[in-house]
Design an enzyme around this catalytic site. Sequence first.
Site, PDB file in Angstrom:
ATOM      1  CB  SER A 143      20.825  -6.249  -6.072  1.00 43.81           C
ATOM      2  OG  SER A 143      20.942  -6.822  -7.344  1.00 43.81           O
ATOM      3  CG  ASP A 446      23.629  -9.599  -7.211  1.00 45.39           C
ATOM      4  OD1 ASP A 446      23.798 -10.109  -8.339  1.00 45.39           O
ATOM      5  OD2 ASP A 446      23.216  -8.434  -7.056  1.00 45.39           O
TER       6      ASP A 446
HETATM    7 ZN    ZN Z   1      18.469  -6.446 -10.875  1.00 47.17          ZN
END
Ligand code: ZN
Length: 600
Positions: A143, A446
Amino acid sequence: MGRHVWIRLAYNRVPPSPLPVSGSHPVLELQAMQGACVLLLLGLQLQLSFGIIPVEEEDPAFWNRQAAQALDVAKKLQPIQTAAKNVILFLGDGMGVPTVTATRILKGQMNGKLGPETPLAMDQFPYVALSKTYNVDRQVPDSAGTATAYLCGVKGNYKTIGVSAAARYNQCNTTSGNEVTSVMNRAKKAGKSVGVVTTSRVQHASPAGAYAHTVNRNWYSDADLPADAQTYGCQDIATQLVYNMDIDVRHDEIGAGLGRGGGTLSTQSQATHSLGVLKDLHGFVGVILGGGRKYMFPEGTPDPEYPNDVNQTGVRKDKRNLVQEWQAKHQGAQYVWNRTALLQAASDSSVTHLMGLFEPADMKYNVQQDHTKDPTLEEMTEAALQVLSRNPQGFYLFVEGGRIDHGHHEGKAYMALTDTVMFDNAIAKANELTSELDTLILATADHSHVFSFGGYTLRGTSIFGLAPSKASDSKSYTSILYGNGPGYALGGGSRPDVNDSTSEDPSYRQQAAVPLSSESHGGEDVAVFARGPQAHLVHGVQEETFVAHLMAFAGCVEPYTDCNLPDPAGVSDAAHLAASPPLLALLAGAMLLLLAPTLY
Ligand SMILES: [Zn+2]
């Protein structure tokens, strides 16, 4: 047939915890249930092998009519060619496409529908693209590196935030000179209000991509900084939250025009972070909502919500009180730590800067929240919109469903999917409170997870339920499975059996093929949903960086200040609307009616 259909419809209308409907263990279920209930269940099981078949769906005319309507909507779709006054990015952390589909089924059933046919709020956005999520150095990303891509427009390395791939993980001395600037920072420079809302700690990797530059995503507070990082002057993320996110832009940078990097996104000099020359600018507002109190206060400071819990105290070794420092910088800055105070502050027009930190670290999963104390993501989104929309020059807002990812890492699909339902509720709220004529809304993720659902489950059964047939080991299996993670359960060469009551338990860990203490991310593309000005540019298969560049272009901020887009028609005056809720509801309703032909 029709009558049976409706009986079964009613029967299935009780998720997220429906009655066990497995046909696989009648003996066990007979033991567990009694009397008429058992008889009813047995009657239903006979039919369940066929799934629910809604009568109208038996008719080809149903499908032909529905598709013709969708085609009609598609043919009438008109790009909105103006600039966007406001930009909202909804980021479902770890919300891969399988998570979106499973959430659609869950949310549909929670609303009394069969599930897969019932669109989510994000499904109703007219434009979709795929986003390639890899980090510069990893095929399957995290992330941090992805946040750099979709928030700053430049791909970075695994575990690094707000720095280019020339910076190296955990090597503090590779930070300086490699910083890349977020669209949020550039939006603030262009005169817009900015906000970050998340259900994780506000110093977490995704939100940090909006304001921080760090070679290690885990440097939450100074207590996490290794000695050499302190020596080289690397700052912890919480400190950067207060001194970058508030985005005190230097006066000489205001209206500075194109970024220093020519046509590319410029790097941000460390000088921007220094104090002294920074000044609060005429009425710009900033909103920070999420978890993460403990990184803001001196070591040992009792937490206001858990005053007797020594594990929840402040952790800062430098003894700084960052909340106090933040408040001292702005007139009209208000700090809150519970839902009641948040709702009050949001409706107080004298509040120009709002920081709400609702847990010492991450906020709780939606289903574990005490909704009298903790705001939901939907409530935080509404509060942020209320405050931010007072700026006539518009706003930039980042909203993250941060714990979808955590539910998956724990191998607990119930936590991940119920948090995704709330994430979609927040999208619906923003869609309702803003006009598509002046507000670009993007909803994306993401990265994905190794989460899957399969097994030829019957229409109308719980997403957490069992496949209708046994596996080759003669045991039942859940539709949802993980490729790896803590749900691995093979022992002595055999796999535990599972029944419906087990699999419906909110804390149940779906089985995984490979043992890992934390289930891993997935590497496939994620979806980008879009509506509003320039949303039509969301098409095809794109690098994740496209998200940041699209936001910058639509908002006409660096490096696209020469975007040459006409001003938006500007029907939404959310600040005015937010001041009087009944009028707001009225006008939002009227707006939806106006927009109805373009929505489906
Ligand atoms: Zn994660």
